[in-house]
Design an enzyme around this catalytic site. Structure first.
Site, PDB file in Angstrom:
ATOM      1  N   CYS A   2       0.817  -1.206   0.000  1.00  0.00           N
ATOM      2  CA  CYS A   2       0.000   0.000   0.000  1.00  0.00           C
ATOM      3  C   CYS A   2       0.856   1.263   0.000  1.00  0.00           C
ATOM      4  O   CYS A   2       1.707   1.446   0.858  1.00  0.00           O
ATOM      5  CB  CYS A   2      -0.951   0.063   1.185  1.00  0.00           C
ATOM      6  SG  CYS A   2      -2.198  -1.211   1.179  1.00  0.00           S
ATOM      7  N   ARG A  27       6.371  -0.656  -4.280  1.00  0.00           N
ATOM      8  CA  ARG A  27       6.022  -1.218  -2.983  1.00  0.00           C
ATOM      9  C   ARG A  27       5.113  -2.445  -3.118  1.00  0.00           C
ATOM     10  O   ARG A  27       4.989  -3.222  -2.189  1.00  0.00           O
ATOM     11  CB  ARG A  27       5.297  -0.156  -2.139  1.00  0.00           C
ATOM     12  CG  ARG A  27       6.162   1.025  -1.787  1.00  0.00           C
ATOM     13  CD  ARG A  27       5.342   2.132  -1.165  1.00  0.00           C
ATOM     14  NE  ARG A  27       4.818   1.762   0.133  1.00  0.00           N
ATOM     15  CZ  ARG A  27       5.453   1.949   1.290  1.00  0.00           C
ATOM     16  NH1 ARG A  27       6.634   2.515   1.295  1.00  0.00           N
ATOM     17  NH2 ARG A  27       4.912   1.592   2.426  1.00  0.00           N
ATOM     18  N   TRP A  75      -2.632  -3.027  -1.774  1.00  0.00           N
ATOM     19  CA  TRP A  75      -2.225  -4.438  -1.785  1.00  0.00           C
ATOM     20  C   TRP A  75      -3.299  -5.162  -0.989  1.00  0.00           C
ATOM     21  O   TRP A  75      -3.402  -4.984   0.218  1.00  0.00           O
ATOM     22  CB  TRP A  75      -0.850  -4.578  -1.137  1.00  0.00           C
ATOM     23  CG  TRP A  75      -0.216  -5.917  -1.277  1.00  0.00           C
ATOM     24  CD1 TRP A  75       0.559  -6.361  -2.312  1.00  0.00           C
ATOM     25  CD2 TRP A  75      -0.261  -6.994  -0.325  1.00  0.00           C
ATOM     26  NE1 TRP A  75       0.992  -7.638  -2.064  1.00  0.00           N
ATOM     27  CE2 TRP A  75       0.495  -8.054  -0.857  1.00  0.00           C
ATOM     28  CE3 TRP A  75      -0.870  -7.173   0.917  1.00  0.00           C
ATOM     29  CZ2 TRP A  75       0.677  -9.266  -0.203  1.00  0.00           C
ATOM     30  CZ3 TRP A  75      -0.698  -8.383   1.577  1.00  0.00           C
ATOM     31  CH2 TRP A  75       0.068  -9.404   1.015  1.00  0.00           C
ATOM     32  N   ASN A 101      -3.406   2.654   4.882  1.00  0.00           N
ATOM     33  CA  ASN A 101      -2.442   1.552   4.823  1.00  0.00           C
ATOM     34  C   ASN A 101      -2.459   0.902   6.198  1.00  0.00           C
ATOM     35  O   ASN A 101      -2.347   1.597   7.205  1.00  0.00           O
ATOM     36  CB  ASN A 101      -1.050   2.119   4.495  1.00  0.00           C
ATOM     37  CG  ASN A 101       0.026   1.049   4.500  1.00  0.00           C
ATOM     38  OD1 ASN A 101      -0.270  -0.129   4.596  1.00  0.00           O
ATOM     39  ND2 ASN A 101       1.266   1.486   4.394  1.00  0.00           N
ATOM     40  N   GLY A 102      -2.597  -0.431   6.241  1.00  0.00           N
ATOM     41  CA  GLY A 102      -2.645  -1.131   7.529  1.00  0.00           C
ATOM     42  C   GLY A 102      -3.899  -1.973   7.625  1.00  0.00           C
ATOM     43  O   GLY A 102      -4.597  -2.172   6.616  1.00  0.00           O
ATOM     44  N   GLU A 483      18.985 -17.999   0.183  1.00  0.00           N
ATOM     45  CA  GLU A 483      18.767 -16.711  -0.478  1.00  0.00           C
ATOM     46  C   GLU A 483      18.671 -16.891  -2.001  1.00  0.00           C
ATOM     47  O   GLU A 483      17.831 -16.280  -2.654  1.00  0.00           O
ATOM     48  CB  GLU A 483      19.886 -15.725  -0.100  1.00  0.00           C
ATOM     49  CG  GLU A 483      19.820 -14.373  -0.777  1.00  0.00           C
ATOM     50  CD  GLU A 483      18.529 -13.587  -0.520  1.00  0.00           C
ATOM     51  OE1 GLU A 483      17.707 -13.999   0.321  1.00  0.00           O
ATOM     52  OE2 GLU A 483      18.329 -12.570  -1.207  1.00  0.00           O
ATOM     53  N   LYS A 487      15.417 -15.785  -4.180  1.00  0.00           N
ATOM     54  CA  LYS A 487      15.525 -14.848  -5.315  1.00  0.00           C
ATOM     55  C   LYS A 487      14.845 -15.449  -6.533  1.00  0.00           C
ATOM     56  O   LYS A 487      14.066 -14.801  -7.219  1.00  0.00           O
ATOM     57  CB  LYS A 487      16.989 -14.631  -5.676  1.00  0.00           C
ATOM     58  CG  LYS A 487      17.823 -13.539  -5.212  1.00  0.00           C
ATOM     59  CD  LYS A 487      17.387 -12.165  -5.008  1.00  0.00           C
ATOM     60  CE  LYS A 487      16.257 -11.941  -4.104  1.00  0.00           C
ATOM     61  NZ  LYS A 487      16.415 -11.478  -2.808  1.00  0.00           N
ATOM     62  N   GLU A 490      10.876 -15.857  -6.095  1.00  0.00           N
ATOM     63  CA  GLU A 490      10.038 -14.651  -6.030  1.00  0.00           C
ATOM     64  C   GLU A 490       9.902 -13.943  -7.368  1.00  0.00           C
ATOM     65  O   GLU A 490       8.860 -13.394  -7.658  1.00  0.00           O
ATOM     66  CB  GLU A 490      10.460 -13.700  -4.901  1.00  0.00           C
ATOM     67  CG  GLU A 490      11.772 -13.023  -5.019  1.00  0.00           C
ATOM     68  CD  GLU A 490      12.107 -12.148  -3.796  1.00  0.00           C
ATOM     69  OE1 GLU A 490      11.211 -11.574  -3.183  1.00  0.00           O
ATOM     70  OE2 GLU A 490      13.308 -12.033  -3.492  1.00  0.00           O
ATOM     71  N   HIS A 506      17.573 -37.518   3.971  1.00  0.00           N
ATOM     72  CA  HIS A 506      16.538 -37.769   4.989  1.00  0.00           C
ATOM     73  C   HIS A 506      15.132 -37.512   4.440  1.00  0.00           C
ATOM     74  O   HIS A 506      14.185 -37.409   5.213  1.00  0.00           O
ATOM     75  CB  HIS A 506      16.808 -36.917   6.233  1.00  0.00           C
ATOM     76  CG  HIS A 506      18.115 -37.255   6.892  1.00  0.00           C
ATOM     77  ND1 HIS A 506      18.317 -38.432   7.570  1.00  0.00           N
ATOM     78  CD2 HIS A 506      19.295 -36.594   6.911  1.00  0.00           C
ATOM     79  CE1 HIS A 506      19.572 -38.478   8.014  1.00  0.00           C
ATOM     80  NE2 HIS A 506      20.191 -37.375   7.617  1.00  0.00           N
ATOM     81  N   LYS A 606       7.156  -4.571  -1.455  1.00  0.00           N
ATOM     82  CA  LYS A 606       8.519  -4.243  -1.047  1.00  0.00           C
ATOM     83  C   LYS A 606       8.624  -4.087   0.458  1.00  0.00           C
ATOM     84  O   LYS A 606       9.585  -4.516   1.075  1.00  0.00           O
ATOM     85  CB  LYS A 606       8.952  -2.946  -1.745  1.00  0.00           C
ATOM     86  CG  LYS A 606      10.380  -2.529  -1.449  1.00  0.00           C
ATOM     87  CD  LYS A 606      11.372  -3.481  -2.063  1.00  0.00           C
ATOM     88  CE  LYS A 606      12.805  -3.143  -1.752  1.00  0.00           C
ATOM     89  NZ  LYS A 606      13.692  -4.293  -2.067  1.00  0.00           N
TER      90      LYS A 606
HETATM   91  C1  AGP Z   1      13.498 -10.275  -0.554  1.00  0.00           C
HETATM   92  O1  AGP Z   1      13.847 -10.283  -1.882  1.00  0.00           O
HETATM   93  C2  AGP Z   1      12.095 -10.069  -0.263  1.00  0.00           C
HETATM   94  N1  AGP Z   1      11.489  -9.088  -1.028  1.00  0.00           N
HETATM   95  C3  AGP Z   1      11.691 -10.136   1.208  1.00  0.00           C
HETATM   96  O2  AGP Z   1      11.965 -11.430   1.632  1.00  0.00           O
HETATM   97  C4  AGP Z   1      12.297  -9.139   2.216  1.00  0.00           C
HETATM   98  O3  AGP Z   1      13.642  -9.411   2.410  1.00  0.00           O
HETATM   99  C5  AGP Z   1      11.508  -9.251   3.533  1.00  0.00           C
HETATM  100  O4  AGP Z   1      10.178  -8.911   3.314  1.00  0.00           O
HETATM  101  C6  AGP Z   1      12.084  -8.403   4.630  1.00  0.00           C
HETATM  102  O5  AGP Z   1      12.042  -7.048   4.313  1.00  0.00           O
HETATM  103  P1  AGP Z   1      12.841  -5.967   5.130  1.00  0.00           P
HETATM  104  O6  AGP Z   1      14.292  -6.290   4.988  1.00  0.00           O
HETATM  105  O7  AGP Z   1      12.458  -4.675   4.515  1.00  0.00           O
HETATM  106  O8  AGP Z   1      12.407  -6.088   6.554  1.00  0.00           O
END
Ligand code: AGP
Length: 611
Positions: A2, A27, A75, A101-102, A483, A487, A490, A506, A606
């Site tokens: 949002c 965002r 969002w 927002n919220g 990580e 990447k 997502e 396992h 974001k």
């Molecule tokens: C990473 O590519 C993501 N977009 C996501 O996992 C992100 O790292 C997570 O939401 C945490 O965000 P922040 O670092 O702004 O707290």
């Protein structure tokens, strides 16, 4: 998640709102809308989908007239992303429009009350409850300010609210609790926005709203009040990054630009904190006496920031010989965590606004822990509520998938671990010197990886059609795989999982069949041979194996895999800072081949400001 923008001044508001919303697209959102006051009437335009729909519906904003307005990218949480559920929301009698927002947690109860009073609702959202309640009190109390304070006493949950009232055509009102909002001071105009990117084109002078604050905004004044209605003076800050930092600058995607910016971002994060080859944290309040008492370190974060914490566990335990636990913030806050005044909490967050992380921070603080945060966005909520804040100087990160923020977080966490180890004398001087020296070579070494992307591009074109990809590695390579896998999934929407290599047998190895792609991480020298045994196991079951390794292990690796990508060698605790780069590039090129919306992947935001 949002985005909010509000404007009042002497220019047409609609084009300014549309341009601000466009800047906030990163965002994450699935519908958008704007509302502008014209001759005592609030006119609204909303649409599901992208902001371009609003541009089209309003002929680039020219159909809506008026000098005061609000805009929103939504969002979806409560109700599908359609036009009715999009913000702004208007009160039944058209007196008031709001963006939010919220999440309003007690919205059902309030909705039932309002329905019993004869109010008709049109949307499925929690937000509509706020606007209807506001109108209800406004009609009763006949005073907007009183009605707003009344509503704020009644609603529970998180909100950044911007309120337009048709009876006040030259102003709007904003309120904040647990959701980001900043005020922008222009010349003959004023703004509000979720973050500075929306308004930096018009002003660099901002103030950050705190929880409980309410601001009344006209073109000439911003009057701010605390939750008791007492007037307060806000500290003004100047945004010091350049507008070009939030633009693509000739790159096809922000993500690629940000991958390329990593060497510079690491330099900026590192160089002010290394003097005469010693790490210095002038701004840190933690001293030796405190560190000697620390018997546990929690690293609390979400997503990629949590993956930085996983690397931190291995490295800090090695350097400090103190238990270090990375914990997902969403789990930490409800786990009755074992926190005392001898616990150090390191909170990591790019945005500094992640709600789960923020809530975990507050929980730990309540229990007496010292909070040191690693944050990218200056002035963000997490930064402001921490005992110590260490900024990563990555500059604005626009792509939803983090790259340069991850890399700078990693650099800073390693520096912090080494700084504490030096303080406590738990690291040999020669080892310390070696790590600090190698750290300073990281930007050049990353540059060398970025100059040779052809092999990764080729591998992406070879594997982009796979449905499922596994990342395996041990120790730091396991953290790296987590990580790399995130990447990829997502932005490319390929199912992917990361496993500690030793864990495959396992259970997960049953998923490996002929042609399954396994990305084997073999950059962690001490366990290279062990990692190779696991590579051999998946190959024996028909997997295609693409490996990331170091130059010194490349020949050995190449004997057992289909393709080996080699990154320069460095000190082993720093190796993930190099290993991550080909994984970011791989994810990027795979997503590109698949035609995905790389900078704004579906369903993602974001800055995640809901639980
Ligand atoms: C990473 O590519 C993501 N977009 C996501 O996992 C992100 O790292 C997570 O939401 C945490 O965000 P922040 O670092 O702004 O707290």
């Amino acid at each position: 998640m949002c985005g909010i923008v509000g404007f009042t001044g002497t220019k047409e508001a609609a084009p300014i709102l549309l341009s601000g919303l466009t800047k906030l697209e990163y965002r994450g959102y699935d519908s958008a809308g704007i509302a502008v006051i014209d001759s005592g009437t609030i006119n609204m335009v909303k649409s599901p989908g992208k902001i371009v729909n609003l541009y089209n519906k309003t002929h680039n904003g020219s159909d809506l007239h008026g000098f005061t307005g609000i805009g929103h990218t939504r969002w979806a949480t409560h109700g599908v992303p359609n036009e009715i559920n999009a913000h702004p929301h208007m009160s039944e009698h058209g007196n008031i429009a709001i963006v939010h927002n919220g999440i309003i947690e007690n919205y059902m109860e309030l909705k039932e009350f309002l329905i019993s009073q004869g109010v008709t609702f049109v949307s499925e959202t929690d937000t509509e409850v706020v606007v209807q309640l506001l109108e209800y009190y406004y009609i009763q109390l006949k005073d907007l300010r009183d009605a707003i304070f009344k509503v704020l006493q009644v609603i529970e949950g998180a909100y950044a609210l911007v309120i337009l009232c048709k009876d006040y055509p030259d102003s709007f009102v904003v309120a904040r609790k647990d959701a980001p909002l900043l005020l922008g001071f222009g010349d003959g105009c004023n703004f509000v926005a979720s973050d500075a990117t929306a308004i930096i084109e018009y002003t660099r002078e901002v103030a950050y709203m705190e929880d409980g604050e309410v601001a009344f905004i006209t073109k000439d004044n911003i009057d701010v009040y605390d939750s008791f209605g007492q007037p307060i003076e806000k500290e003004h800050h100047i945004i010091d990054w350049d507008i070009s930092a939030a633009e693509k600058g000739g790159y096809a995607h922000f993500m690629f630009k940000e991958i390329m910016e990593q060497p510079e971002a690491i330099r900026k994060t590192m160089s002010p904190r290394i003097r005469d080859n010693r790490i210095v944290f002038d701004d840190l309040k933690i001293d030796k006496a405190f560190m000697e008492k620390v018997d546990r370190i929690y690293i609390v974060a979400c997503g990629s920031s949590y993956h930085v914490g996983m690397v931190g566990k291995y490295n800090m335990e090695r350097l400090l010989r103190v238990p270090v636990d990375p914990v997902l913030a969403s789990e930490f806050r409800y786990s009755d965590p074992l926190v005392t005044e001898n616990t150090l909490i390191i909170v990591i967050s790019q945005s500094g606004e992640t709600l789960d992380t923020m809530a975990a921070l507050r929980e730990a603080k309540k229990r007496g822990a010292h909070i040191t945060s690693i944050v990218n966005v200056v002035g963000s909520s997490i930064a402001r509520e921490s005992d110590d804040v260490l900024y990563t100087w990555a500059g604005p990160e626009i792509a939803v998938a983090t790259t340069k923020a991850y890399s700078t977080q990693l650099t800073l966490l390693n520096m912090l671990g080494l700084y504490f180890a030096d303080m406590l004398h738990t690291v040999e001087e020669s080892e310390y010197n070696k790590i600090v020296e190698e750290m300073q070579w990281l930007p050049e070494k990353i540059e060398s990886i970025l100059q040779n992307t052809d092999q990764i591009k080729y591998l992406a074109s070879r594997y982009f059609n796979h449905n499922s990809i596994f990342f395996i590695g041990r120790n730091l390579d396991y953290a790296l795989g987590m990580e790399g896998s995130l990447k990829l999934k997502e932005i490319s929407y390929i199912h992917s999982e990361a496993y500690a290599s030793g864990e495959l047998k396992h259970g997960t190895i049953s998923l490996i069949e002929k042609g399954t792609l396994v990305v084997a991480l073999g950059t962690y020298g001490p366990l290279f041979d062990k990692a190779m045994s696991n590579v051999v196991e998946v190959r024996a079951r028909g997997a295609d194996v693409m490996a990331i390794t170091t130059v010194s292990h490349a020949d050995e690796m190449q004997k057992n895999v289909d393709f080996a990508v080699a990154v320069p060698d460095t000190h082993l605790i720093l190796q993930p800072s190099l290993g991550i780069v080909p994984l970011q590039l791989f994810a990027y090129y795979v997503a590109l081949q698949r035609g995905c919306d790389i900078d704004k992947p579906r369903n993602l935001a974001k800055s995640v400001t809901v639980e």
